[in-house]
Design a protein around this motif. Sequence first.
Motif, PDB file in Angstrom:
ATOM      1  N   PRO A   1      26.262  31.519  50.710  1.00  0.00           N
ATOM      2  CA  PRO A   1      27.574  31.366  51.278  1.00  0.00           C
ATOM      3  C   PRO A   1      28.719  31.009  50.360  1.00  0.00           C
ATOM      4  N   THR A   2      29.768  31.919  50.292  1.00  0.00           N
ATOM      5  CA  THR A   2      30.597  31.474  49.105  1.00  0.00           C
ATOM      6  C   THR A   2      32.011  31.527  49.586  1.00  0.00           C
ATOM      7  N   VAL A   3      32.851  30.753  49.184  1.00  0.00           N
ATOM      8  CA  VAL A   3      34.201  30.514  49.367  1.00  0.00           C
ATOM      9  C   VAL A   3      35.191  30.754  48.100  1.00  0.00           C
ATOM     10  N   LEU A   4      35.935  31.514  48.011  1.00  0.00           N
ATOM     11  CA  LEU A   4      36.712  31.725  46.683  1.00  0.00           C
ATOM     12  C   LEU A   4      38.293  31.492  47.141  1.00  0.00           C
ATOM     13  N   THR A   5      38.786  30.613  46.338  1.00  0.00           N
ATOM     14  CA  THR A   5      40.326  30.427  46.520  1.00  0.00           C
ATOM     15  C   THR A   5      40.947  31.145  45.337  1.00  0.00           C
ATOM     16  N   ASP A   6      42.261  30.966  45.404  1.00  0.00           N
ATOM     17  CA  ASP A   6      43.181  31.405  44.415  1.00  0.00           C
ATOM     18  C   ASP A   6      42.620  32.744  43.916  1.00  0.00           C
ATOM     19  N   VAL A   7      42.503  33.645  44.878  1.00  0.00           N
ATOM     20  CA  VAL A   7      42.034  35.064  44.637  1.00  0.00           C
ATOM     21  C   VAL A   7      43.245  35.872  44.138  1.00  0.00           C
ATOM     22  N   ASP A   8      43.129  36.722  43.181  1.00  0.00           N
ATOM     23  CA  ASP A   8      43.952  37.700  42.746  1.00  0.00           C
ATOM     24  C   ASP A   8      44.046  38.766  43.667  1.00  0.00           C
ATOM     25  N   ALA A   9      44.950  39.230  44.167  1.00  0.00           N
ATOM     26  CA  ALA A   9      44.890  40.308  45.260  1.00  0.00           C
ATOM     27  C   ALA A   9      44.411  41.608  44.475  1.00  0.00           C
ATOM     28  N   ALA A  10      44.559  41.780  43.305  1.00  0.00           N
ATOM     29  CA  ALA A  10      44.029  42.986  42.471  1.00  0.00           C
ATOM     30  C   ALA A  10      42.575  42.941  41.995  1.00  0.00           C
ATOM     31  N   SER A  11      41.739  41.966  42.814  1.00  0.00           N
ATOM     32  CA  SER A  11      40.461  41.727  42.390  1.00  0.00           C
ATOM     33  C   SER A  11      39.726  42.708  42.909  1.00  0.00           C
ATOM     34  N   ASP A  12      38.551  43.327  42.527  1.00  0.00           N
ATOM     35  CA  ASP A  12      37.923  44.502  43.121  1.00  0.00           C
ATOM     36  C   ASP A  12      37.323  44.257  44.570  1.00  0.00           C
ATOM     37  N   LEU A  13      37.143  42.846  44.954  1.00  0.00           N
ATOM     38  CA  LEU A  13      36.551  42.640  46.275  1.00  0.00           C
ATOM     39  C   LEU A  13      37.489  42.689  47.406  1.00  0.00           C
ATOM     40  N   MET A  14      38.991  42.675  46.971  1.00  0.00           N
ATOM     41  CA  MET A  14      39.866  42.931  47.809  1.00  0.00           C
ATOM     42  C   MET A  14      40.289  44.594  48.267  1.00  0.00           C
ATOM     43  N   SER A  15      39.447  45.595  47.477  1.00  0.00           N
ATOM     44  CA  SER A  15      39.571  46.952  47.870  1.00  0.00           C
ATOM     45  C   SER A  15      38.243  47.369  48.118  1.00  0.00           C
ATOM     46  N   GLN A  16      37.329  46.774  47.923  1.00  0.00           N
ATOM     47  CA  GLN A  16      35.760  47.101  48.348  1.00  0.00           C
ATOM     48  C   GLN A  16      35.146  46.204  49.129  1.00  0.00           C
ATOM     49  N   GLU A  17      34.451  46.950  50.149  1.00  0.00           N
ATOM     50  CA  GLU A  17      33.566  46.246  51.281  1.00  0.00           C
ATOM     51  C   GLU A  17      32.609  45.341  50.456  1.00  0.00           C
ATOM     52  N   ILE A  18      32.600  44.053  50.600  1.00  0.00           N
ATOM     53  CA  ILE A  18      31.811  43.207  50.065  1.00  0.00           C
ATOM     54  C   ILE A  18      30.358  43.166  50.448  1.00  0.00           C
ATOM     55  N   PHE A  19      30.179  42.982  51.830  1.00  0.00           N
ATOM     56  CA  PHE A  19      28.925  43.164  52.329  1.00  0.00           C
ATOM     57  C   PHE A  19      28.042  42.164  51.973  1.00  0.00           C
ATOM     58  N   GLY A  20      28.541  40.957  52.120  1.00  0.00           N
ATOM     59  CA  GLY A  20      27.587  39.779  51.681  1.00  0.00           C
ATOM     60  C   GLY A  20      28.685  38.442  52.233  1.00  0.00           C
ATOM     61  N   PRO A  21      27.873  37.352  52.082  1.00  0.00           N
ATOM     62  CA  PRO A  21      28.498  36.122  52.699  1.00  0.00           C
ATOM     63  C   PRO A  21      29.785  35.360  51.706  1.00  0.00           C
ATOM     64  N   VAL A  22      30.644  36.396  51.184  1.00  0.00           N
ATOM     65  CA  VAL A  22      31.685  35.871  50.424  1.00  0.00           C
ATOM     66  C   VAL A  22      32.953  35.968  51.127  1.00  0.00           C
ATOM     67  N   ALA A  23      33.760  34.846  51.207  1.00  0.00           N
ATOM     68  CA  ALA A  23      34.932  34.892  51.912  1.00  0.00           C
ATOM     69  C   ALA A  23      36.017  34.390  50.820  1.00  0.00           C
ATOM     70  N   ALA A  24      37.203  35.409  50.801  1.00  0.00           N
ATOM     71  CA  ALA A  24      38.016  35.547  49.439  1.00  0.00           C
ATOM     72  C   ALA A  24      39.155  35.149  49.841  1.00  0.00           C
ATOM     73  N   ILE A  25      40.003  34.108  49.698  1.00  0.00           N
ATOM     74  CA  ILE A  25      41.333  33.800  50.242  1.00  0.00           C
ATOM     75  C   ILE A  25      42.372  33.857  49.497  1.00  0.00           C
ATOM     76  N   VAL A  26      43.359  34.690  50.169  1.00  0.00           N
ATOM     77  CA  VAL A  26      44.609  34.838  49.339  1.00  0.00           C
ATOM     78  C   VAL A  26      45.709  34.136  50.159  1.00  0.00           C
TER      79      VAL A  26
END
Length: 491
Positions: free
Chosen positions: A378-403
């Motif tokens: 299980p992963t939590v990411l902060t300070d995520v750039d809105a241009a990151s790939d995981l913002m436009s693709q389904e992650i399909f995994g236990p990752v929470a990307a916070i913007v």
Amino acid sequence: MTASSTSSLTRPTITAPTELFIGGEWTAAASDARFDVIDPASGEVIASVADGSIDDAEKAMAAAVAAASDWAATPPRARSEILRTAYELIMARQEELAAIITAEMGKPLADARGEVAYGAEFFRWFSEEGVRISGDHTLTGDGKNRIVVTRAPVGPCILVTPWNFPLAMGTRKIGPALAAGCTVVFKPAEQTPLTALALARILEDAGVPTGVVNVVTTTDASGVVGSWMRGGAARKISFTGSTAVGKILLEQAASTVMRTSMELGGNAPFIVMDDADVGRAVDGAMVAKMRNMGEACTAANRFFVHRSVTAQFAEQLAERMGALTVGAGSAHGTEVGPLIDDAGRTKVQTLVDDALGRGARAVVGGAAPDGPGYFYPPTVLTDVDAASDLMSQEIFGPVAAIVPFDTEDEVIALANDTEWGLVGYVFTQDIDRALRMGERLEVGMVGLNTGLVSNPAAPFGGVKQSGLGREGGKVGIDEFLEYKYFAIPRG
């Protein structure tokens, strides 16, 4: 033939058919070919299943066609009672089915039990809807003719399901099809064929007539499904899977003007406003993100959190996610099982690495562990750039990307900036704001202060490239029914 496996920890006995189910018979593939089913927690083979070919697919379709008229003429109450019996059999075999799901898909046993109960409910729901199919009677505007409208089954249907909810995706399609009076050919995912075959056995035991349900397991999905699409006998396809494959099927459906239901990809926004109850939002996030290890089209993919509560939300979410127990789904106490395969885990790691390379920070998790199995923490990411790939693709995994965001208009624009539109989540204590934001989100479903939207009584589906049609609810059976109009002069 049955497949058997035991866990070294809880040792559940896993039994399921391993042959094709065509025309009421369990049969080997025409070529005698077979393929292995893999336990994603260990990478070990747990079963060998018949590998159906185009020849097998054509036999299955012929069986569905042969059974179509009799099944359509079967009284609604008789169809209803078969589905109700199937519901009761599923619940009676809950432990057996949960063990199969865990073995071939990886989810923890507790979650697998939940899927069995959820999946069974589609049979109970549509057993009730099947006896309520209605029409209409009225007069023409000039009063000279009666208009009588009836409903009729569309005919033989193609059902194609994914691996992430192998029982529930099957019952969600088979239930309304059978309730409406349609026969089906069913191709489950290659990774999780045992659950589908166990479900076919239950339907057989429940009294489904010969040829009404036919199951073809295969490694040649495009060949098998393509033969059904081209053959001209099928009148409907219901597909759950990727948008890319859905587009191919839509093109193929055009050649015979086939009815379609498409439940495709998602990129769900999870929005936490400045006035949200942060604890409640974290509770919702745990459900929306971690259900099925994040391997769900409804999974929260993009976390947009108001800047004033970003640090508080991220800290609490990281604490909760970091405390989860990762392990084999059959092990006691496991809360997070493995991902489905190495390709799925590699995709998640690639998306996380891209985000980290763009300046994101991993508060917890962020790297796949060594050892057997396809685990990801299980992963939590902060300070995520809105241009990151995981913002436009389904992650399909236990990752929470916070913007973080600052205004309502800003977050609505961010949330809608995607080709998908399945579900969105909004957390706020202002009911007017909640409804306003829900109306502005370009999605088919909205969770207001909740991380769970799926329910057999609700219409499931999305907009934009998330699909066409709805499954479940009162409208779910409509996808398998045609209107027929009678013009009757008033004598």
